[in-house]
Scaffold this motif. Structure first.
Motif, short mmCIF file in Angstrom:
data_model
loop_
_atom_site.label_atom_id
_atom_site.label_comp_id
_atom_site.label_asym_id
_atom_site.label_seq_id
_atom_site.Cartn_x
_atom_site.Cartn_y
_atom_site.Cartn_z
N GLY A 90 0.79 -1.22 0.00
CA GLY A 90 0.00 0.00 0.00
C GLY A 90 0.82 1.26 0.00
O GLY A 90 0.30 2.35 0.30
N ILE A 91 2.11 1.14 -0.36
CA ILE A 91 2.98 2.32 -0.47
C ILE A 91 3.05 2.72 -1.94
O ILE A 91 3.41 1.89 -2.79
N ARG A 92 2.72 3.95 -2.23
CA ARG A 92 2.68 4.40 -3.62
C ARG A 92 3.95 5.16 -3.97
O ARG A 92 4.50 5.89 -3.14
N VAL A 93 4.40 4.99 -5.22
CA VAL A 93 5.60 5.68 -5.71
C VAL A 93 5.27 6.29 -7.07
O VAL A 93 4.88 5.57 -8.00
N ASN A 94 5.40 7.60 -7.16
CA ASN A 94 5.14 8.31 -8.41
C ASN A 94 6.25 9.30 -8.70
O ASN A 94 7.18 9.47 -7.90
N CYS A 95 6.15 9.96 -9.83
CA CYS A 95 7.20 10.87 -10.28
C CYS A 95 6.56 12.07 -10.96
O CYS A 95 5.54 11.94 -11.65
N VAL A 96 7.14 13.23 -10.75
CA VAL A 96 6.75 14.44 -11.48
C VAL A 96 7.88 14.78 -12.45
O VAL A 96 9.05 14.81 -12.07
N ALA A 97 7.51 15.03 -13.70
CA ALA A 97 8.49 15.37 -14.74
C ALA A 97 8.26 16.80 -15.20
O ALA A 97 7.44 17.06 -16.09
#
Length: 247
Positions: free
Chosen positions: A179-186
């Motif tokens: 339930g740990i989310r990992v995202n990225c902003v470009a």
């Protein structure tokens, strides 16, 4: 301890995108500003909801210490990793191994160090914890400047940020079951120290929305990705680039 308020650790937080993220998250969380430079004045300006730490993302021990000190302030809910560098654009055959390795070491290995150090604390927080990494429009285009020609592309920078995108997706898969989310902003072309102010007007004319982005807009994107409103988003590379890349 900050009365058990949720804590957000932000790297590269002394200026630009990292500082904007610290200011945004501080409205609702205790923030730890980690940077190679001294972020004490910035933390003071934020007020009682902030702590400044100094260290180097290329040193895994520094990253581990940041996480430990952040955890002392309360449960670590999120990490925003924005620390990064660039070097002058050159053809790759004129790029030294030292230049190549220094950019990769900070931008990609630094992200690895930060994520690896933070995961145990985020796991302790449990479902709802989140990480946001910051890459670049250049990670998808292969050139760092709008209108760049084939003679100078900042291959080191582009490759390092493409690696950040892939690291984001790999970690999203690894940690989804917990339930740990990992995202990225470009981000696309932004106001800030990576682009000399004298070039802002020229670059803005090449952006469909007619201006450069602002660090505060990246901070809002990172805040959203860490929030419950993004609870079903993971492994995503969020483009914030004024229309300079649409994919």
């Amino acid at each position: 301890m900050s009365d058990n308020r949720e804590v957000v650790l932000i790297s590269g937080a002394a200026s630009n995108i990292g500082l904007a993220c610290a200011q945004r998250f501080a409205r609702d969380h205790f923030v730890v500003l980690a940077d190679l430079g001294d972020a004490g004045q910035q933390a003071q300006a934020i007020g009682g909801n902030a702590l400044a730490l100094q260290g180097d993302v290329t040193n895994p021990d520094d990253c581990a210490q940041w996480v430990a000190q952040a955890r002392n302030e309360g449960p670590l809910k999120a990490v925003v990793h924005s620390a990064g560098i660039t070097k002058p654009a050159k053809p790759i055959e004129q790029t030294s191994l030292e230049e190549w390795e220094s950019v990769i070491r900070v931008n990609l290995t630094g992200a690895f160090n930060m994520c690896r150090a933070a995961i145990p604390a985020l796991r302790e927080y449990g479902p709802g914890a989140a990480m946001v990494l910051v890459s670049s429009r250049a990670s998808k285009t292969g050139f760092a400047a709008l209108g760049a020609n084939s003679g100078a592309t900042k291959a080191h920078y582009c490759a390092s940020k493409a690696g950040v995108n892939s690291l984001t997706k790999s970690l999203a898969v690894e940690l989804a079951v917990e339930g740990i989310r990992v995202n990225c902003v470009a981000p696309g072309p932004m106001e800030g120290t990576m682009i000399p102010q004298a070039q802002w007007g020229t670059l803005a004319a090449k952006v469909p929305l007619g201006r450069l982005g602002k660090p505060e807009e990246i901070a809002e994107a990172a805040y959203f990705l860490c929030s419950p409103k993004a609870a079903f988003i993971t492994g995503h590379i969020l483009d914030v680039n004024g229309g300079t890349l649409m994919d």
